[in-house]
Design an enzyme around this catalytic site. Structure first.
Site, short mmCIF file in Angstrom:
data_model
loop_
_atom_site.label_atom_id
_atom_site.label_comp_id
_atom_site.label_asym_id
_atom_site.label_seq_id
_atom_site.Cartn_x
_atom_site.Cartn_y
_atom_site.Cartn_z
N HIS A 4 -3.32 7.51 6.06
CA HIS A 4 -3.75 6.26 5.58
C HIS A 4 -4.92 5.44 5.71
O HIS A 4 -5.63 5.21 4.70
CB HIS A 4 -2.71 5.33 5.91
CG HIS A 4 -2.48 3.91 5.31
ND1 HIS A 4 -2.21 3.94 3.73
CD2 HIS A 4 -2.68 2.57 5.41
CE1 HIS A 4 -2.33 2.75 3.12
NE2 HIS A 4 -2.67 1.97 4.11
N CYS A 38 0.72 -1.43 -0.06
CA CYS A 38 0.04 -0.12 0.03
C CYS A 38 0.99 1.26 0.15
O CYS A 38 0.09 2.04 -0.18
CB CYS A 38 -1.07 0.05 1.35
SG CYS A 38 -1.77 -1.40 1.58
N HIS A 98 -9.74 1.60 -0.95
CA HIS A 98 -8.41 1.29 -1.03
C HIS A 98 -7.61 0.89 -2.08
O HIS A 98 -7.88 -0.17 -2.52
CB HIS A 98 -7.93 0.19 0.26
CG HIS A 98 -6.57 0.41 0.49
ND1 HIS A 98 -5.51 0.87 -0.04
CD2 HIS A 98 -6.16 -0.12 2.04
CE1 HIS A 98 -4.24 0.60 0.56
NE2 HIS A 98 -4.61 0.13 1.60
#
Lengths: 409, 399
Positions: B289, B156, B326
């Site tokens: 995040h 990520c 995401h």
């Protein structure tokens, strides 16, 4: 480059079909012949005429380097990377395992990532449904799992990067790690590549006609630059280098294998998505411009470690780029270690370092006949003067190109 | 300098729908159709609406994956926004991308057919989609880029790391122009994998809310055009914002669980601030995040607390994942794009979702798009395997 900014290779760690640690790779390169073994074709993935062998780590005993308990949940690519990291640190005479250290950067390249665990997870999802699939498989499916495992094993809390750029990736990993050390952000960089080879991946590479195939009675073999070359020898393993600032390495009396002068990269937009293009002129220009940015000209290079692997189109592009870059000048001796190490797994990178460290080289395995279009003859095994400055060249399927200059310290 | 932005998201193809939705606090997370998911435990994601695209070179259109198409479209839009109708061959240009799945969806299709032994009906172009480097290469091929093309695949944190690599390449003079970003598409292996970890919420994700229960996956791409101030001025372009610094670190703690103390993430933030020559007190906005998983949000708050002290409770957050899901390897890119827009608009971005904030992570989640004076913003990405990356952006105004 100033003395403080200069970055050197102080350790080489490796695991491959040749064995574990630097002496095994040195011995393989002296011998010249690849250590290929049959690939498991019982999975039914392979076509009847497909390639049969690969340079596999196989059942090498890795327990001295990674205890079974630690290795238990790791993909092969992660295991290889951790073994390579530990042997690189041993080779460099460093012990960094006690406390977390933000001064250690990890940069690992991989062309395909953890293939075995991804396949197993996908099989579970498709066969048994996502509710019963194993979470531990997913954890190791991500491409950066090997780099993360190296960070865990070495308590390295510095930047952690995974580069996916095919055959050009390992050289970019070195360039990034060297830049971090040169900038003073880190004192140690563990850089290189890892790869695992599954029967499915081998069959897929064969389906793309990337692999050398058997010819009648003759066994398949990679033949870099040879007129009859028809593909690569697929390989697995990992090679990581320990990079440090030269001044710091000298202060602690470390053995220095090579100095990293610099690395750069380019792209051949004529390349198809899974092959090599015909952009030799532009790439040759990029190669020369890169040398110039590092204060060098082709004449300053006295050895080339080529990424030629036996690929029909890849070796053609590699040869023509080198010839155009050198123009009317004679090319320096060209080593093509992928004839011995195979493609993927980073042993090529280790071979490039050893080209400066005085390792003797056997003849280029598989090379017998010059290709008239390429007019390149790789090393024939005759004694070579020690190299002072090596150009390492890696052109990837898909268009990426990467180069590195290593010098004798 | 950031001189152009392009976005493909579940809101549609282009910056405009994304910017508008983020400014209004909308969420595009909901039912999706990319693949059959009846037997999965959860059923929501943020899928990009289908659309055909036409790359600049027709031969580049063959065999493009979803992630490739997102990337090519976002790069085209970013270049146009920067006032560059094409890559200038006199200006050395590089493409720096982050990705974690790339063409995995197409590869899964190949594998499904392969397993059924329909080898002849398993097209090679589906298989050729596998390398994560494909979207960046598709962009480079389409635009005839001849400079460096690199893909970072660090889960990520990939795209944020790639933007950091691009910044270094600009500073080192390796390139004069960089297309930096990321692209990923939905696929079974990540949807199934995160479900096995019980990390996906049955409802649209609610980062930092007390009742959060996991993440929502998304897909798409974002690309930033980066160049030096001199380069932008030299061609008469107006920079949007400044990319001042980047920092990275590793947790070296656990493969999936974040360091509960936030040590690794705070190190990345400190490095980025140092690189940007800014102090923690300079930061006016944080694009967190914010995955929405119970452990991650708390660990992220700990990291913010380590760097910003009590101000961690006061600095307004933006949480783009609540809007577009995401994007995994592309998350750092689309969150950087959202950060650029917040600085441009001088307005907070309302965080989708309602309900009380997690008491162990008492962050400031804007409810409305109120005007705010935003000089410096931080964008943070924390990946699987403990990979952390932080970027620092600053408002740009002509002196």
């Amino acid at each position: 480059m100033s003395a403080e900014a200069s970055v050197v290779v102080t350790g080489l760690g490796t695991v491959s079909a040749a064995g574990v640690a630097r002496p095994a790779l040195e011995a393989a390169l002296r011998h010249g012949e690849p250590r290929s073994t049959p690939i498991d074709r019982s999975t039914g993935h392979h076509a009847p005429q497909a390639a049969c062998t690969a340079a596999l780590v196989g059942d090498l005993d890795l327990r001295p380097f990674i205890p079974p308990l630690e290795a238990r949940r790791m993909s092969p690519a992660s295991r290889y990377a951790v073994v390579a990291a530990r042997t690189a640190l041993d080779d460099a005479g460093l012990d960094v395992r006690d406390e977390s250290d933000a001064g250690i950067v990890v940069v690992v390249a991989s062309a395909f990532g953890p293939a075995a665990f991804s396949q197993r997870l996908l099989d579970q999802i498709l066969d048994e449904g996502p509710t019963v699939a194993s979470p531990s498989l997913f954890t190791e499916c991500v491409a950066n799992a090997p780099a993360a495992r190296v960070a865990l094993a070495c308590r390295a809390t510095g930047p952690n990067l995974t580069i996916v750029q095919g055959e050009a990736g390992p050289l970019r990993a070195v360039a990034h790690g060297a830049a971090e050390v040169a900038a003073g952000g880190c004192w140690l960089a563990l850089v290189g590549a890892t790869e695992e080879l599954t029967p499915l991946l081998h069959a897929i590479l064969d389906r793309f006609r990337a692999l050398a195939r058997p010819r009648g009675e003759a066994a398949e073999r990679a033949r870099p630059f040879d007129r009859r070359r028809d593909g690569v020898l697929a390989a697995e393993g990992a090679t990581l280098l320990a990079l440090e600032a030269e001044a710091a390495a000298r202060r602690r009396g470390a053995g220095i294998l090579a100095r990293v002068r610099g690395g750069w990269s380019a792209f051949d937009a004529s390349a198809p998505a899974s092959g090599w293009g015909r952009g030799e002129e532009r790439l040759a220009g990029e190669l020369v411009k890169g040398l110039e940015r590092h204060g060098l000209a082709p004449a300053d290079v006295d050895r080339i470690v080529s990424g030629a692997s036996g690929s029909r189109a890849g070796d053609r592009l590699e040869a023509l780029v080198l010839r155009r870059a050198w123009g009317a000048r004679r090319l320096p001796p060209i080593l093509a270690p992928k004839a011995t190490t195979g493609e993927y797994g980073g042993a090529f990178l280790g071979a490039a370092v050893l080209a400066l460290a005085g390792t003797g080289w056997g003849p280029t395995a598989g090379f017998e006949e010059t290709d008239p279009e390429l007019e390149v003859r790789p090393h024939d095994g005759s004694p070579l003067e020690p190299a002072r400055r090596v150009l390492v060249s890696g052109l990837a399927a898909g268009g990426a190109a990467s180069w590195l200059i290593l010098e004798r310290p | 300098m950031v001189s152009g932005v392009g976005v493909v998201s579940a809101w549609g193809w282009g910056v405009a729908p994304f910017r508008s939705a983020v400014a209004q606090g909308g969420s595009a997370i909901g039912p999706f159709t990319r693949f059959e998911h009846a037997n999965y435990p959860t059923h929501v994601a943020a899928q990009v609406p289908n659309r055909a695209i036409r790359p600049r070179r027709s031969r580049c259109a063959r065999g493009l994956t979803h992630a490739d198409r997102f990337a090519v479209a976002a790069a085209d839009e970013a270049l146009a926004a920067a006032g560059l109708p094409a890559v200038d061959t006199d200006r050395r240009t590089g493409v720096f991308f982050g990705g974690s799945t790339g063409g995995m969806f197409e590869c899964e299709e190949f594998y499904r057919r392969w397993r059924r032994r329909c080898l002849d009906r398993a097209p090679r172009h589906l298989l050729a989609a596998q390398p994560v480097s494909r979207p960046a290469e598709a962009v480079a091929r389409s635009l005839r880029v001849s400079g460096p093309v690199e893909t970072v695949s660090s889960a990520c944190a990939s795209a944020a790391l790639a933007i950091g690599v691009a910044l270094e390449a600009l500073r080192a003079g390796e390139v004069q122009l960089a297309l930096a970003g990321g692209s990923d598409s939905l696929c079974r292996i990540t949807f199934g994998g995160f479900n096995t970890l019980r990390a996906i919420d049955e409802r649209p994700c609610r980062p930092f809310r007390a009742d959060r229960a996991g993440m929502s996956l998304g897909e798409g791409s974002a690309v930033l055009v980066l160049e030096s101030l001199e380069s932008a001025r030299g061609r008469g372009a107006r920079p949007l914002v400044e990319l001042c610094g980047a920092g990275a670190s590793a947790d070296a703690h656990h493969m999936t669980a974040p360091d509960p103390g936030g040590n690794g993430a705070s190190l990345a933030i400190r490095r980025a601030l140092r690189d940007a020559a800014r102090e923690p007190g300079d930061v006016d906005l944080i694009n967190a995040h914010g995955t929405g998983t119970p452990l991650n949000d708390i660990a992220e708050y700990r990291a913010l607390e380590r760097v910003f002290g009590d101000r961690a409770r006061e600095i307004p957050l933006a949480v783009t994942k609540g809007s577009v899901g995401h994007l995994l390897g592309g998350a750092g890119a689309i969150e950087a794009a959202a950060t650029v827009h917040a600085l441009l608009e001088q307005r907070l971005q309302p965080v989708p979702g309602q309900g009380p904030v997690e008491p162990r992570a008492p962050v400031q989640l804007p409810r409305e798009a109120v005007p705010a004076e935003l000089e410096v913003a931080l964008s943070l990405n924390l990946g699987f395997g403990g990979c952390n990356a932080a970027l620092v952006f600053a408002r740009w105004s002509e002196p």
